[in-house]
Design a protein around this motif. Structure first.
Motif, PDB file in Angstrom:
ATOM      1  N   LYS A   5       2.685  -8.109 -48.459  1.00  0.00           N
ATOM      2  CA  LYS A   5       2.854  -6.739 -47.364  1.00  0.00           C
ATOM      3  C   LYS A   5       1.690  -7.543 -46.103  1.00  0.00           C
ATOM      4  CE  LYS A   5       3.924  -2.715 -46.377  1.00  0.00           C
ATOM      5  NZ  LYS A   5       5.499  -2.461 -46.121  1.00  0.00           N
ATOM      6  N   THR A   6       0.657  -8.047 -46.346  1.00  0.00           N
ATOM      7  CA  THR A   6      -0.194  -8.525 -45.463  1.00  0.00           C
ATOM      8  C   THR A   6       0.456  -9.227 -44.302  1.00  0.00           C
ATOM      9  OG1 THR A   6      -2.090  -8.478 -46.977  1.00  0.00           O
ATOM     10  CG2 THR A   6      -2.360  -9.726 -44.858  1.00  0.00           C
ATOM     11  N   ASP A   7       1.446 -10.178 -44.801  1.00  0.00           N
ATOM     12  CA  ASP A   7       1.906 -11.157 -43.898  1.00  0.00           C
ATOM     13  C   ASP A   7       3.290 -10.529 -43.429  1.00  0.00           C
ATOM     14  OD1 ASP A   7       0.318 -13.239 -44.197  1.00  0.00           O
ATOM     15  OD2 ASP A   7       1.448 -14.292 -45.663  1.00  0.00           O
ATOM     16  N   GLN A   8       3.778  -9.601 -44.011  1.00  0.00           N
ATOM     17  CA  GLN A   8       5.039  -8.732 -43.489  1.00  0.00           C
ATOM     18  C   GLN A   8       4.674  -8.058 -42.119  1.00  0.00           C
ATOM     19  OE1 GLN A   8       6.285  -5.344 -45.336  1.00  0.00           O
ATOM     20  NE2 GLN A   8       8.425  -5.557 -44.858  1.00  0.00           N
ATOM     21  N   LEU A   9       3.481  -7.346 -42.223  1.00  0.00           N
ATOM     22  CA  LEU A   9       2.995  -6.464 -41.095  1.00  0.00           C
ATOM     23  C   LEU A   9       2.724  -7.401 -39.998  1.00  0.00           C
ATOM     24  CD1 LEU A   9       0.661  -4.029 -42.820  1.00  0.00           C
ATOM     25  CD2 LEU A   9       2.912  -3.663 -41.929  1.00  0.00           C
ATOM     26  N   LYS A  10       2.330  -8.656 -40.322  1.00  0.00           N
ATOM     27  CA  LYS A  10       1.843  -9.640 -39.044  1.00  0.00           C
ATOM     28  C   LYS A  10       3.319 -10.013 -38.403  1.00  0.00           C
ATOM     29  CE  LYS A  10      -2.342 -11.539 -40.667  1.00  0.00           C
ATOM     30  NZ  LYS A  10      -3.178 -12.280 -41.378  1.00  0.00           N
ATOM     31  N   PHE A  11       4.525 -10.397 -39.324  1.00  0.00           N
ATOM     32  CA  PHE A  11       5.721 -10.682 -38.808  1.00  0.00           C
ATOM     33  C   PHE A  11       6.383  -9.668 -37.985  1.00  0.00           C
ATOM     34  CE2 PHE A  11       5.392 -14.250 -42.245  1.00  0.00           C
ATOM     35  CZ  PHE A  11       5.451 -15.193 -41.310  1.00  0.00           C
ATOM     36  N   ILE A  12       6.298  -8.494 -38.539  1.00  0.00           N
ATOM     37  CA  ILE A  12       6.751  -7.294 -38.064  1.00  0.00           C
ATOM     38  C   ILE A  12       6.146  -7.161 -36.648  1.00  0.00           C
ATOM     39  CG2 ILE A  12       7.332  -4.828 -37.927  1.00  0.00           C
ATOM     40  CD1 ILE A  12       7.498  -4.999 -41.085  1.00  0.00           C
ATOM     41  N   LYS A  13       4.848  -7.189 -36.388  1.00  0.00           N
ATOM     42  CA  LYS A  13       4.362  -7.210 -35.223  1.00  0.00           C
ATOM     43  C   LYS A  13       4.802  -8.234 -33.940  1.00  0.00           C
ATOM     44  CE  LYS A  13      -0.488  -7.086 -32.978  1.00  0.00           C
ATOM     45  NZ  LYS A  13      -1.658  -7.106 -33.238  1.00  0.00           N
ATOM     46  N   ASP A  14       5.333  -9.253 -34.537  1.00  0.00           N
ATOM     47  CA  ASP A  14       6.006 -10.482 -33.800  1.00  0.00           C
ATOM     48  C   ASP A  14       7.401 -10.017 -33.558  1.00  0.00           C
ATOM     49  OD1 ASP A  14       3.808 -11.719 -33.733  1.00  0.00           O
ATOM     50  OD2 ASP A  14       4.413 -13.240 -35.415  1.00  0.00           O
ATOM     51  N   GLY A  15       7.935  -9.213 -34.028  1.00  0.00           N
ATOM     52  CA  GLY A  15       9.270  -8.659 -33.852  1.00  0.00           C
ATOM     53  C   GLY A  15      10.384  -9.073 -34.552  1.00  0.00           C
ATOM     54  N   ILE A  16       9.660  -9.763 -35.868  1.00  0.00           N
ATOM     55  CA  ILE A  16      10.711 -10.496 -36.648  1.00  0.00           C
ATOM     56  C   ILE A  16      11.100  -9.613 -37.824  1.00  0.00           C
ATOM     57  CG2 ILE A  16      10.518 -12.451 -38.375  1.00  0.00           C
ATOM     58  CD1 ILE A  16       8.617 -13.796 -36.337  1.00  0.00           C
TER      59      ILE A  16
END
Length: 349
Positions: A146-157
């Motif tokens: 989930k930690t990485d998912q939130l970072k990717f979502i912030k990038d619009g991915i």
């Protein structure tokens, strides 16, 4: 049944990503074609009916960036010839993820790209490319936390979490064992010199404790020299990788992991699945996601003396080790393959 294509750099190495790929290929209820650059050997057991497709371009080269880029261009050219239009194509590491996305624009494929390293590992140009290409149409990113998912979502991915999985095993914790085990490639990431130094500082060897490291890699000579310099040749040994890795878990009292970074380490899952108490450094992702953020088996400081003190406490307290053994076995259940595979099947369907 429609075939699924797995783009890989080969499966002949004993490593976590290769193990995850083989497990996924074995469990998906689909016809899988495993694309490799050259060798069709697998370090881990594959079902006999799994189909390999060799591109016959040689193994991924060591050496200059130019050689590596040229190899990837050959890979793209050859794989473009053999994968049909409108296929579903998986890839499992950064370079092949980029290639897979480019291939999707040529073939109108749908792609599932998987990140098996924590988000912040890729920096500079790699991060710029990732932020741009991972947003392409028909691209689904699978990350491990989930930690990485939130970072990717912030990038619009478009990112979804599906963790690695394990199979239930029968395990009986040996509270009388005096073996500490660590497993992984002998590379900078795994930080085994830190573990060996900590073991020396703990002086547990004076009480009959032994440290066994299972792995192969470029730091073997350096680690052998360190063991010799610390006069630990009778207490610390390095063993080659083996398919029968469970034998090391069964004979151990404690599992140690001192990595600088991880994503969602298979060996940690396997250790708790074998009811082992563990002592791990607080690498950016994986430790807290598997064990819980307040778990006392995670050492938060990056200090060899501090790690040695935690190791001493754990090894000298059999009651605490037995408690952690039971706790960890229960933790492992949330990562059993039935629960995780249902997420993959839902995604594909």
């Amino acid at each position: 049944m429609k075939k699924l294509y797995f783009l890989t750099n080969g499966l002949q190495n004993f490593a976590g990503t290769e193990k995850v790929i083989t497990q996924l290929a074995n469990e998906l209820k689909s016809d899988i074609v495993i694309v490799v650059p050259q060798s069709q050997k697998s370090a881990f057991s594959l079902h006999p009916n799994q189909e390999f497709m060799s591109l016959n371009i040689g193994e991924f080269p060591e050496g200059t960036i130019t050689k590596k880029v040229l190899h990837k261009l050959k890979y793209l050219i050859e794989v473009n010839k053999v994968i049909p239009q409108n296929s579903l194509v998986f890839s499992f590491m950064f370079d092949l993820n980029l290639l897979n996305i480019i291939l999707s624009t040529l073939k109108a494929n749908k792609v599932i790209i998987c990140e098996h390293i924590e988000y912040d590992y890729h920096k500079g140009v790699r991060n710029i490319l990732r932020k741009f290409l991972y947003k392409f149409k028909n691209v689904q990113l699978i990350c491990l936390t989930k930690t990485d998912q939130l970072k990717f979502i912030k990038d619009g991915i478009n990112a979804k979490v599906i963790t690695n999985f394990i199979y239930p095993v029968k395990s009986q914790y040996d509270q009388d064992s005096k073996v500490i085990v660590a497993i992984g490639r002998l590379e900078y990431q795994k930080n085994f010199a830190f573990l060996i130094n900590s073991f020396a500082i703990s002086e547990l060897f004076k009480e009959g404790w032994k440290l066994i490291i299972v792995g192969e890699g470029s730091e073997k000579a350096m680690l052998d020299e360190l063991i010799l310099r610390l006069n630990l040749t009778d207490s610390v040994s390095i063993h080659k990788f083996t398919k029968n890795i469970d034998e090391y878990y069964k004979k151990a009292a404690v599992f140690c992991m001192t990595s600088r970074f991880e994503a969602f380490p298979m060996v940690l899952l396997e250790a708790i699945n074998n009811a082992l108490p563990v002592l791990v450094t607080n690498f950016p992702t994986g430790a807290q996601e598997i064990l819980g953020d307040k778990n006392l088996q995670i050492v938060n400081s990056w200090n060899e003396v501090d790690y040695a003190e935690h190791l001493n406490k754990l090894c000298n307290d059999s009651t605490l080790r037995i408690k952690y053994s039971g706790d960890n076995k229960k933790l492992a259940e949330q990562f059993y393959f039935e629960k995780i595979m249902s997420q993959w099947e839902e995604l594909i369907s």
